[in-house]
Design an enzyme around this catalytic site. Structure first.
Site, PDB file in Angstrom:
ATOM      1  CG  ASN A 106      -1.828  -1.248   1.240  1.00  0.00           C
ATOM      2  OD1 ASN A 106      -1.878  -1.666  -0.052  1.00  0.00           O
ATOM      3  ND2 ASN A 106      -2.715  -1.481   2.249  1.00  0.00           N
ATOM      4  CG  HIS A 123       4.185  -1.708  -4.731  1.00  0.00           C
ATOM      5  ND1 HIS A 123       2.733  -2.345  -4.630  1.00  0.00           N
ATOM      6  CD2 HIS A 123       4.858  -2.294  -5.137  1.00  0.00           C
ATOM      7  CE1 HIS A 123       3.323  -3.495  -5.127  1.00  0.00           C
ATOM      8  NE2 HIS A 123       4.618  -3.633  -5.410  1.00  0.00           N
ATOM      9  CB  CYS A 134      16.552  18.201  -9.199  1.00  0.00           C
ATOM     10  SG  CYS A 134      15.247  18.396  -8.023  1.00  0.00           S
ATOM     11  CB  CYS A 185      15.345  21.692 -10.049  1.00  0.00           C
ATOM     12  SG  CYS A 185      14.303  20.588 -10.773  1.00  0.00           S
ATOM     13  CB  THR A 224      -2.526  -8.761  -1.154  1.00  0.00           C
ATOM     14  OG1 THR A 224      -2.212  -8.853  -2.355  1.00  0.00           O
ATOM     15  CG2 THR A 224      -1.842  -9.486  -0.061  1.00  0.00           C
ATOM     16  CB  SER A 225      -5.611 -10.690  -5.295  1.00  0.00           C
ATOM     17  OG  SER A 225      -5.120  -9.772  -5.927  1.00  0.00           O
TER      18      SER A 225
END
Length: 281
Positions: A106, A123, A134, A185, A224-225
């Site tokens: 997640n 992730h 930058c 930047c 979760t799958s």
């Protein structure tokens, strides 16, 4: 309420976790009770539109414009989300050294909000923004304020919430959107600090996850799958080492053939029960 067959499975899980040091891997299903939509149905089929791919985001200014217009409207739901009983239960188990570590797919940072330490964010996190020019990172809240100030025409627009802070926005609203600039930047190639589809997990993050699997004696998969390879490979590695892999998840997972046990019940009910049983014994 948990039914009798589920409680029997949970008691078996409790005994196993009392004897072995378990690593925990979580997915979108643990955050649905916090109001964040998940990705897939019980058969593992993805809901809604196809996600934006990494190469499209990086190489197409119009794709970045579309992403940020939708993400600006989706951020309030993500930023206001609160950790639920399942997140808090895992934090309590970790505080008592009853789990070996925590890896999440997640990007909502709710495990950290709940008090979990050293969470491996496989992730990334929506709470950070990366400049592709930058390489500096910025806080998402500051980027949100910039976008709101420059796109007042979207202030009262409603869009349906989708997973990962995305929304289903009428394309007519996207063309005039002013994308955010990097505070460091002034570049305009900003990307949420998350792993897009088609993008690789950072090597140092993957290495930490692999080491966690090697050091644990079992793996508990929650919500979760496991359709993403980055998480499924951890289950595969654990099973190949002869260690138990157990899932708490509604419906099909990619690792069903590897599982020693699967508990199909709401994780916001199951994990608090498990934490109470393990902590008080």
């Amino acid at each position: 309420m948990l039914d009798s067959p589920t409680l029997d499975l949970l008691d078996s899980l409790r005994r196993t976790m009392a004897e072995k040091s378990f690593l925990v891997v979580t997915g979108a299903g643990i955050s649905t009770a916090s109001g964040i939509p998940d990705y897939r149905d019980k058969d593992g089929v993805r809901r809604g539109a196809q996600p934006m791919m990494y190469q499209e985001f990086v190489g197409n200014p119009a794709a970045r414009q579309r992403y940020w217009a939708r993400a600006m409207l989706g951020w309030p739901r993500i930023s206001a989300s609160q950790a639920n009983a399942a997140h808090r239960a895992l934090a309590a188990l970790q505080a008592e050294n009853l789990i070996k570590g925590l890896i999440t797919q997640n990007v909502d940072a709710l495990h950290t909000q709940a008090g979990s330490q050293d969470v491996i964010e496989l992730h990334g996190s929506l709470h950070r923004v990366l400049c592709l020019d930058c390489q500096q990172r910025s806080d998402r809240t500051a980027i949100q304020e910039q976008m709101l100030a420059h796109n007042l025409y979207l202030a009262d627009v409603h869009a349906t919430q989708a997973p990962d802070g995305d929304t289903l926005l009428d394309p007519a609203y996207e063309a005039g959107f002013k994308v955010p600039e990097c505070p460091h930047c002034q570049g305009k190639r900003l990307k949420p600090d998350v792993v897009f589809f088609g993008e690789n997990v950072a090597s140092h993050t993957a290495a930490r996850a692999t080491l966690s699997v090697e050091q644990a004696e079992g793996l508990l998969v929650v919500g979760t799958s496991l359709m993403a390879w980055s998480a499924f490979r951890l289950c595969k590695a654990m099973a190949e080492q002869g260690k138990p892999v157990i899932a708490i998840n509604h419906g099909k997972t990619r690792a069903d053939e590897l599982l020693r046990m699967k508990i199909e019940a709401p994780c916001e009910q199951v994990l608090p029960w498990l934490a109470e049983q393990l902590i008080t014994r």
